[in-house]
Motif scaffolding. Structure first.
Motif, PDB file in Angstrom:
ATOM      1  N   LYS A 202      -1.016  -8.546  -7.500  1.00 56.18           N
ATOM      2  CA  LYS A 202      -1.206  -9.769  -7.077  1.00 56.18           C
ATOM      3  C   LYS A 202       0.001 -10.223  -6.310  1.00 56.18           C
ATOM      4  O   LYS A 202      -0.041 -11.050  -5.002  1.00 56.18           O
ATOM      5  CB  LYS A 202      -1.658 -10.701  -8.106  1.00 56.18           C
ATOM      6  CG  LYS A 202      -1.993 -12.004  -7.754  1.00 56.18           C
ATOM      7  CD  LYS A 202      -2.390 -13.004  -8.814  1.00 56.18           C
ATOM      8  CE  LYS A 202      -2.843 -14.293  -8.563  1.00 56.18           C
ATOM      9  NZ  LYS A 202      -3.356 -15.252  -9.519  1.00 56.18           N
ATOM     10  N   TYR A 203       1.225 -10.002  -6.941  1.00 50.20           N
ATOM     11  CA  TYR A 203       2.453 -10.603  -6.330  1.00 50.20           C
ATOM     12  C   TYR A 203       3.200  -9.897  -5.536  1.00 50.20           C
ATOM     13  O   TYR A 203       4.254 -10.227  -5.055  1.00 50.20           O
ATOM     14  CB  TYR A 203       3.040 -11.024  -7.722  1.00 50.20           C
ATOM     15  CG  TYR A 203       2.454 -12.106  -8.440  1.00 50.20           C
ATOM     16  CD1 TYR A 203       2.276 -13.569  -7.983  1.00 50.20           C
ATOM     17  CD2 TYR A 203       1.773 -12.242  -9.725  1.00 50.20           C
ATOM     18  CE1 TYR A 203       1.584 -14.571  -8.404  1.00 50.20           C
ATOM     19  CE2 TYR A 203       1.045 -13.039 -10.151  1.00 50.20           C
ATOM     20  CZ  TYR A 203       1.000 -14.282  -9.560  1.00 50.20           C
ATOM     21  OH  TYR A 203       0.310 -15.417 -10.340  1.00 50.20           O
ATOM     22  N   VAL A 204       2.895  -8.729  -5.445  1.00 45.54           N
ATOM     23  CA  VAL A 204       3.744  -7.566  -4.464  1.00 45.54           C
ATOM     24  C   VAL A 204       2.829  -7.076  -3.573  1.00 45.54           C
ATOM     25  O   VAL A 204       3.096  -7.528  -2.294  1.00 45.54           O
ATOM     26  CB  VAL A 204       4.488  -6.515  -5.332  1.00 45.54           C
ATOM     27  CG1 VAL A 204       5.063  -5.749  -4.594  1.00 45.54           C
ATOM     28  CG2 VAL A 204       5.476  -7.079  -6.355  1.00 45.54           C
ATOM     29  N   PHE A 205       1.913  -6.303  -3.745  1.00 45.42           N
ATOM     30  CA  PHE A 205       1.166  -5.493  -2.823  1.00 45.42           C
ATOM     31  C   PHE A 205       0.249  -6.484  -1.886  1.00 45.42           C
ATOM     32  O   PHE A 205       0.092  -6.139  -0.685  1.00 45.42           O
ATOM     33  CB  PHE A 205       0.143  -4.389  -3.553  1.00 45.42           C
ATOM     34  CG  PHE A 205       1.037  -3.408  -4.319  1.00 45.42           C
ATOM     35  CD1 PHE A 205       2.203  -3.165  -3.996  1.00 45.42           C
ATOM     36  CD2 PHE A 205       0.249  -2.671  -5.408  1.00 45.42           C
ATOM     37  CE1 PHE A 205       2.872  -2.151  -4.828  1.00 45.42           C
ATOM     38  CE2 PHE A 205       0.857  -1.869  -5.935  1.00 45.42           C
ATOM     39  CZ  PHE A 205       2.162  -1.400  -5.967  1.00 45.42           C
ATOM     40  N   SER A 206      -0.450  -7.400  -2.611  1.00 35.72           N
ATOM     41  CA  SER A 206      -1.125  -8.411  -1.610  1.00 35.72           C
ATOM     42  C   SER A 206      -0.378  -9.274  -0.936  1.00 35.72           C
ATOM     43  O   SER A 206      -0.659  -9.427   0.412  1.00 35.72           O
ATOM     44  CB  SER A 206      -1.912  -9.388  -2.660  1.00 35.72           C
ATOM     45  OG  SER A 206      -2.981  -8.528  -3.433  1.00 35.72           O
ATOM     46  N   ILE A 260       3.308   5.492   4.807  1.00 39.92           N
ATOM     47  CA  ILE A 260       4.648   5.100   5.394  1.00 39.92           C
ATOM     48  C   ILE A 260       4.164   3.444   5.867  1.00 39.92           C
ATOM     49  O   ILE A 260       5.212   3.040   6.127  1.00 39.92           O
ATOM     50  CB  ILE A 260       4.909   5.879   6.745  1.00 39.92           C
ATOM     51  CG1 ILE A 260       3.793   6.337   7.373  1.00 39.92           C
ATOM     52  CG2 ILE A 260       5.490   7.160   6.094  1.00 39.92           C
ATOM     53  CD1 ILE A 260       4.200   7.021   8.845  1.00 39.92           C
ATOM     54  N   ASN A 261       2.997   3.245   6.284  1.00 42.49           N
ATOM     55  CA  ASN A 261       2.724   1.902   6.939  1.00 42.49           C
ATOM     56  C   ASN A 261       2.810   0.918   5.738  1.00 42.49           C
ATOM     57  O   ASN A 261       3.543  -0.068   5.880  1.00 42.49           O
ATOM     58  CB  ASN A 261       1.495   1.679   7.514  1.00 42.49           C
ATOM     59  CG  ASN A 261       1.116   2.972   8.657  1.00 42.49           C
ATOM     60  OD1 ASN A 261       1.832   2.720   9.592  1.00 42.49           O
ATOM     61  ND2 ASN A 261       0.313   3.864   8.482  1.00 42.49           N
ATOM     62  N   ASP A 262       2.315   1.367   4.546  1.00 46.49           N
ATOM     63  CA  ASP A 262       2.516   0.330   3.302  1.00 46.49           C
ATOM     64  C   ASP A 262       3.904  -0.034   3.083  1.00 46.49           C
ATOM     65  O   ASP A 262       4.336  -1.026   2.622  1.00 46.49           O
ATOM     66  CB  ASP A 262       1.666   0.565   2.306  1.00 46.49           C
ATOM     67  CG  ASP A 262       0.182   0.257   2.436  1.00 46.49           C
ATOM     68  OD1 ASP A 262      -0.282  -0.443   3.378  1.00 46.49           O
ATOM     69  OD2 ASP A 262      -0.575   0.116   1.356  1.00 46.49           O
ATOM     70  N   LEU A 263       4.462   1.144   2.878  1.00 44.95           N
ATOM     71  CA  LEU A 263       5.977   1.148   2.291  1.00 44.95           C
ATOM     72  C   LEU A 263       7.008   0.397   3.505  1.00 44.95           C
ATOM     73  O   LEU A 263       7.720  -0.563   3.006  1.00 44.95           O
ATOM     74  CB  LEU A 263       6.630   2.480   2.253  1.00 44.95           C
ATOM     75  CG  LEU A 263       7.818   2.358   1.121  1.00 44.95           C
ATOM     76  CD1 LEU A 263       7.664   1.785   0.017  1.00 44.95           C
ATOM     77  CD2 LEU A 263       7.862   4.037   0.824  1.00 44.95           C
ATOM     78  N   TYR A 264       6.654   0.567   4.642  1.00 43.29           N
ATOM     79  CA  TYR A 264       7.319  -0.335   5.736  1.00 43.29           C
ATOM     80  C   TYR A 264       6.914  -1.951   5.366  1.00 43.29           C
ATOM     81  O   TYR A 264       7.858  -2.564   5.705  1.00 43.29           O
ATOM     82  CB  TYR A 264       6.898   0.151   6.996  1.00 43.29           C
ATOM     83  CG  TYR A 264       7.332  -0.671   8.265  1.00 43.29           C
ATOM     84  CD1 TYR A 264       8.669  -1.084   8.311  1.00 43.29           C
ATOM     85  CD2 TYR A 264       6.517  -1.245   8.942  1.00 43.29           C
ATOM     86  CE1 TYR A 264       9.344  -1.839   9.533  1.00 43.29           C
ATOM     87  CE2 TYR A 264       7.039  -2.427  10.093  1.00 43.29           C
ATOM     88  CZ  TYR A 264       8.398  -2.407  10.180  1.00 43.29           C
ATOM     89  OH  TYR A 264       8.833  -3.353  11.244  1.00 43.29           O
TER      90      TYR A 264
END
Length: 474
Positions: A202-206, A260-264
């Motif tokens: 909820k508070y990081v990935f989203s 790689i896209n998400d970590l960017y």
């Protein structure tokens, strides 16, 4: 008229400088791309961004060797300890919200923790900076020799460390331990009244729009996942899957999967204050006066280089996000082989190309040259390279390559590399211990005993040498 001419000159200069800048970073990307293409056996994915725009993105090697499925730029890779970045951000979000502080003791949130010293003396600050003195459950016999399927939650790990003796007094020294971040995860759950997984989603990935990242169960189906491969301990010169070698599910200490896209997207959200306000973002990325690890953040290069981020590594895993603040580059690197199978080469070449040489980088590539000379031309030629250089060898890299040769069944090459190690580091008991093992594997028992004895003389507490000598002498 003069004013118009002046403006034209300014525009022309600005245009030339802009073209020069673009040309310069295009050249750097071309150098990196050519180097990555030349890395034998390299497998993974790399993303390079400049000024918050992606300028390079490419996948290498195979996600699944059995079916010959290639990696692609949307492949999910295990990120190991990169997950500590997410946990640290979550902790600072709660600090920012006034729900905890850096100097709160563990006992405030975990009042039933059995060790009183831990309850009263270890703070959030010491957990974040790996200065707690807590034992390392991740390499304990209890963890290594038990089915990893049992460890699907953070609560299931408590018996591995809660009643174990501390390694040192709180704040006495730095010691990187997964245990610290497991406890931070438990504190996040207590304070937020949410599971760690739900909080991070909820508070990081989203917030960062990371739709392909999570602490997935590795014994279940993970769409578009790369298998992890390490050199086998069972069959020489073969690769082995790593499914039995770590936890069955990611946690607040790491072990999840991302692209790689998400970590960017995470790196971008972090640096642009989307996850924390400017004060706490700057606090996290402030380089510590001593060492290279801050508050859930690692710092590379020379002091003041402005290179920060976090890496992760384990059997068959290499992962990293790095921001080069002064040059305004962001690098994402994910691999599904061991660190020394291309990850370290890629990481250090990229750093050297973007930020320039440092003694550490020069020593790394010099050590690579010595190793290559030894393997290709023999130990005599390698000694000549060493004698002609003023640079320092990296004992860790030399040792790692020696053990790779053992795993490949190339025992003569291993003894040559370890011989170079003992010649270069004559006071290292580990060097003699390694040389003893190489001789033992090669069937040269007399030489193995001789080197184990030298190792034991340098370190009388070397239990491995004691055990090996007992078996060899019998």
């Amino acid at each position: 008229m003069k004013k118009i001419i002046y403006l034209l000159v300014i525009v022309t200069i600005f245009s030339c400088e802009k073209k020069k800048s673009v040309s310069n970073h295009n050249r750097k990307v071309a150098e990196i791309a050519n180097y990555l293409d030349s890395l034998e056996g390299f497998t993974g994915a790399v993303l390079i961004a400049k000024n918050d725009s992606i300028i390079f993105k490419k996948a290498y090697g195979f996600a699944h060797l059995g079916h010959k499925v290639k990696n692609n730029t949307d492949t999910k890779f295990s990120y190991a300890s990169v997950g500590k970045s997410f946990t640290a951000v979550a902790i600072f979000q709660l600090i920012q919200a006034g729900k905890l502080s850096l100097d709160d003791p563990i006992g405030k949130f975990l009042p039933n923790y059995p060790n009183k010293i831990v309850r009263d003396s270890i703070t959030i600050r010491l957990l974040l900076t790996h200065r707690s003195g807590l034992p390392d459950y991740f390499y304990s016999d209890k963890f290594l020799n038990t089915s990893k399927e049992k460890f699907r939650t953070m609560e299931s790990l408590t018996n591995l460390y809660e009643n174990e003796p501390m390694e040192f007094k709180p704040n006495e020294q730095f010691s990187y331990r997964n245990t610290n971040y497991i406890l931070l995860g438990r504190i996040i759950e207590t304070v937020s009244k949410m599971s760690y997984e739900d909080y991070i989603k909820k508070y990081v990935f989203s917030i960062a729009n990371m739709q392909n990242t999570g602490n997935f169960d590795i014994d279940h189906i993970i769409e578009n996942e790369a298998e992890n491969y390490t050199l086998s301990d069972v069959y020489p010169n073969q690769l082995q899957k790593t499914i039995f070698m770590s936890a069955v599910k990611g946690s607040s200490a790491g072990g999840g999967y991302t692209t790689i896209n998400d970590l960017y997207k995470f790196a971008l959200a972090f640096k642009n204050n989307k996850l924390l306000n400017a004060y706490y973002t700057n606090f996290m990325k402030k380089e510590p006066e001593n060492g290279s690890y801050g508050y859930g953040m690692q710092f590379a290069g020379e002091k003041g280089s402005g290179i920060y981020g976090h890496s992760g590594g384990h059997f068959g895993i290499g992962a990293e996000w790095r921001i080069f603040e002064k040059q305004n580059y962001t690098i994402i690197l994910l691999t599904n082989k061991d660190l020394d199978q291309g990850f370290l080469d890629a990481r250090f070449f990229i750093e050297k190309t973007i930020a320039g040489s440092t003694p550490k980088l020069n020593n790394y590539f010099y050590t690579k040259k010595v190793i290559k000379t030894c393997l290709d031309k023999g130990i005599k030629e390698a000694k000549i390279v060493i004698n002609e250089s003023q640079l320092e060898l990296s004992e860790a890299d030399l040792n790692a390559k020696g053990y790779e040769m053992i795993k490949r069944g190339l025992y003569k090459k291993a003894t040559d590399l370890f011989t170079l190690e003992v010649l270069s580091f004559p006071k290292s008991y580990e060097a003699y211990d390694s040389l003893g093992e190489a001789y033992m594997m090669d069937g040269q028992i007399k030489k193995a005993i001789e080197n184990y004895k030298k190792s034991l003389k340098l370190n009388t507490e070397n239990t491995n040498a004691k055990e090996k000598l007992k078996k060899l002498q019998e």
